[in-house]
Design a protein around this motif. Structure first.
Motif, PDB file in Angstrom:
ATOM      1  N   PHE A 137       0.823  -1.314  -0.046  1.00 57.05           N
ATOM      2  CA  PHE A 137      -0.171  -0.096   0.005  1.00 57.05           C
ATOM      3  C   PHE A 137       0.877   1.279   0.028  1.00 57.05           C
ATOM      4  O   PHE A 137       0.306   2.443  -0.442  1.00 57.05           O
ATOM      5  CB  PHE A 137      -0.813   0.194   1.409  1.00 57.05           C
ATOM      6  N   ASP A 195     -14.810   5.744  -0.108  1.00 60.89           N
ATOM      7  CA  ASP A 195     -14.482   4.331  -0.551  1.00 60.89           C
ATOM      8  C   ASP A 195     -13.551   4.361  -1.850  1.00 60.89           C
ATOM      9  O   ASP A 195     -12.760   3.670  -2.354  1.00 60.89           O
ATOM     10  CB  ASP A 195     -15.551   3.594  -0.821  1.00 60.89           C
ATOM     11  N   VAL A 210      -5.360   5.016   0.464  1.00 58.82           N
ATOM     12  CA  VAL A 210      -4.512   3.717   0.110  1.00 58.82           C
ATOM     13  C   VAL A 210      -5.367   2.608   0.315  1.00 58.82           C
ATOM     14  O   VAL A 210      -5.269   1.522  -0.129  1.00 58.82           O
ATOM     15  CB  VAL A 210      -3.126   3.665   0.340  1.00 58.82           C
ATOM     16  N   LYS A 211      -6.099   2.728   1.408  1.00 59.11           N
ATOM     17  CA  LYS A 211      -6.792   1.612   1.870  1.00 59.11           C
ATOM     18  C   LYS A 211      -8.011   1.787   2.698  1.00 59.11           C
ATOM     19  O   LYS A 211      -8.053   2.872   3.618  1.00 59.11           O
ATOM     20  CB  LYS A 211      -5.868   0.706   2.574  1.00 59.11           C
ATOM     21  N   CYS A 213     -10.523   1.288   5.869  1.00 56.38           N
ATOM     22  CA  CYS A 213      -9.998   0.527   7.321  1.00 56.38           C
ATOM     23  C   CYS A 213     -11.122  -0.549   7.629  1.00 56.38           C
ATOM     24  O   CYS A 213     -11.955  -0.375   7.787  1.00 56.38           O
ATOM     25  CB  CYS A 213     -10.144   1.905   8.293  1.00 56.38           C
ATOM     26  N   ASP A 244     -13.658  -7.568   0.935  1.00 55.58           N
ATOM     27  CA  ASP A 244     -12.472  -8.367   1.244  1.00 55.58           C
ATOM     28  C   ASP A 244     -12.497  -8.872   2.673  1.00 55.58           C
ATOM     29  O   ASP A 244     -11.317  -8.937   3.233  1.00 55.58           O
ATOM     30  CB  ASP A 244     -11.185  -7.392   0.952  1.00 55.58           C
ATOM     31  N   VAL A 251     -11.100   5.474   5.719  1.00 56.01           N
ATOM     32  CA  VAL A 251      -9.880   5.397   4.799  1.00 56.01           C
ATOM     33  C   VAL A 251      -8.647   5.867   5.344  1.00 56.01           C
ATOM     34  O   VAL A 251      -8.524   6.789   6.001  1.00 56.01           O
ATOM     35  CB  VAL A 251     -10.367   6.138   3.461  1.00 56.01           C
ATOM     36  N   ASN A 252      -7.545   4.964   4.921  1.00 58.57           N
ATOM     37  CA  ASN A 252      -6.281   5.318   5.532  1.00 58.57           C
ATOM     38  C   ASN A 252      -5.396   6.421   4.425  1.00 58.57           C
ATOM     39  O   ASN A 252      -5.768   6.235   3.491  1.00 58.57           O
ATOM     40  CB  ASN A 252      -5.343   3.861   5.603  1.00 58.57           C
ATOM     41  N   LEU A 284     -11.437   1.177  -3.007  1.00 61.92           N
ATOM     42  CA  LEU A 284      -9.995   0.718  -2.385  1.00 61.92           C
ATOM     43  C   LEU A 284     -10.245  -0.471  -1.749  1.00 61.92           C
ATOM     44  O   LEU A 284     -11.322  -0.938  -1.276  1.00 61.92           O
ATOM     45  CB  LEU A 284      -9.745   1.718  -1.511  1.00 61.92           C
ATOM     46  N   PRO A 285      -9.168  -1.462  -1.566  1.00 60.23           N
ATOM     47  CA  PRO A 285      -9.102  -2.551  -0.841  1.00 60.23           C
ATOM     48  C   PRO A 285      -9.416  -2.400   0.464  1.00 60.23           C
ATOM     49  O   PRO A 285      -8.905  -1.314   0.850  1.00 60.23           O
ATOM     50  CB  PRO A 285      -7.769  -3.503  -1.169  1.00 60.23           C
ATOM     51  N   ALA A 286      -9.785  -3.194   1.250  1.00 61.05           N
ATOM     52  CA  ALA A 286     -10.119  -3.373   2.857  1.00 61.05           C
ATOM     53  C   ALA A 286      -9.105  -4.223   3.286  1.00 61.05           C
ATOM     54  O   ALA A 286      -9.013  -4.086   4.692  1.00 61.05           O
ATOM     55  CB  ALA A 286     -11.559  -3.430   2.981  1.00 61.05           C
TER      56      ALA A 286
END
Length: 287
Positions: A137, A195, A210-211, A213, A244, A251-252, A284-286
């Protein structure tokens, strides 16, 4: 127009928040955020996951970086910054398998916490370059404090309102944003639009999203009482905002160094700052 409506830092990981009107941003997070943590004998982070009562301990930062910790009963403890130069033990800290060098505080600090929370010790991350962001990430050189994985966490009031409406359908009361322990709280967005964020500007500073949470049992803990409060919000998130295999909220973010800026201080964020989304993409991926 989206605005920065909330600003929080947590001097000791999993302890009570501070909510200043402005905060300096460093490459690894807000200045003073999670540079300290409690650890077990093996160096692994101890958090509200294991000890919900940790959230009732308050930590105030002095200008020299030292701490004043106050227990729920009002007992104070002053903690100087441990220094390898003065013989502070160097140990290995561990946050979910991410291992890094840290300094351990003096014996009287360990004893103070042992009387109240069991066999834990207080560690200080004196080198914020010691812990890289997960390579999947982050970019080369990205580092993080003792936060779970990323320099900052942002949440939106619109998404909280949507989540609270889902819980109301099942007869559960609304939850405050403090349950999610964010750094930045943003108002004026659409629900869940974060998201798909990729880059955003908060006041003068740019951040990479980036990801998402993935949330844990801490969100079921009342941050004012330290008591677990049942299945929410994890139940609602798992049913309606699960990606996921994670119940996702927030969100990070990773700060972007402004051109021409050197040193640790990248800039300052302030309550009321305008928030501009510079780029969007797919969810984004979780995990």
């Amino acid at each position: 127009m989206p605005l920065l409506a909330g600003l929080h830092r947590y001097p000791v990981k999993s302890m009570y928040r501070q909510s200043p009107s402005e905060a300096a941003v460093e490459p690894w997070g807000l200045a003073g955020d999670r540079r300290w943590m409690l650890a077990g004998p093996n160096g692994q982070a101890v958090t509200q996951r294991e000890l919900p009562a940790m959230g009732q301990y308050r930590a105030e930062l002095a200008e020299d970086g030292s701490l004043l910790v106050t227990s729920p009963d009002g007992d104070p403890l002053r903690v100087p910054v441990p220094s390898p130069a003065t013989g502070a033990p160097r140990v290995v800290g561990d946050v979910f398998g991410s291992r890094f060098a840290a300094s351990e505080t003096e014996e009287k600090v360990r004893l103070w916490f042992a009387e109240r929370l069991g066999e834990v010790r207080l560690l200080h991350l004196d080198d914020p370059l010691a812990r890289p962001v997960a390579a999947a990430f982050g970019a080369p050189g990205d580092t993080v404090s003792m936060a779970d994985g990323f320099p900052l966490l942002a949440t939106t009031t619109a998404s909280l309102a949507a989540l609270n409406s889902w819980m109301a359908e099942e007869g559960y009361p609304a939850l405050p944003m403090e349950r999610f322990r964010p750094n930045l709280v943003i108002e004026g967005t659409e629900p869940w639009e974060e998201d798909g964020w990729r880059r955003l500007l908060v006041g003068e500073l740019e951040f990479r999203a980036v990801k998402l949470c993935g949330r844990c049992v801490i969100t079921t803990t009342d941050q004012e009482t330290g008591l677990r409060q049942g299945p929410q919000p994890l139940r609602a998130l798992a049913a309606r905002h699960r990606f996921d295999r994670k119940a996702a909220f927030g969100v990070n973010l990773i700060p972007v160094r402004p051109g021409g800026v050197t040193g640790d201080r990248l800039g300052t964020v302030r309550l009321g700052d305008r928030v501009t989304v510079l780029a969007r993409g797919e969810r984004l991926p979780a995990a």
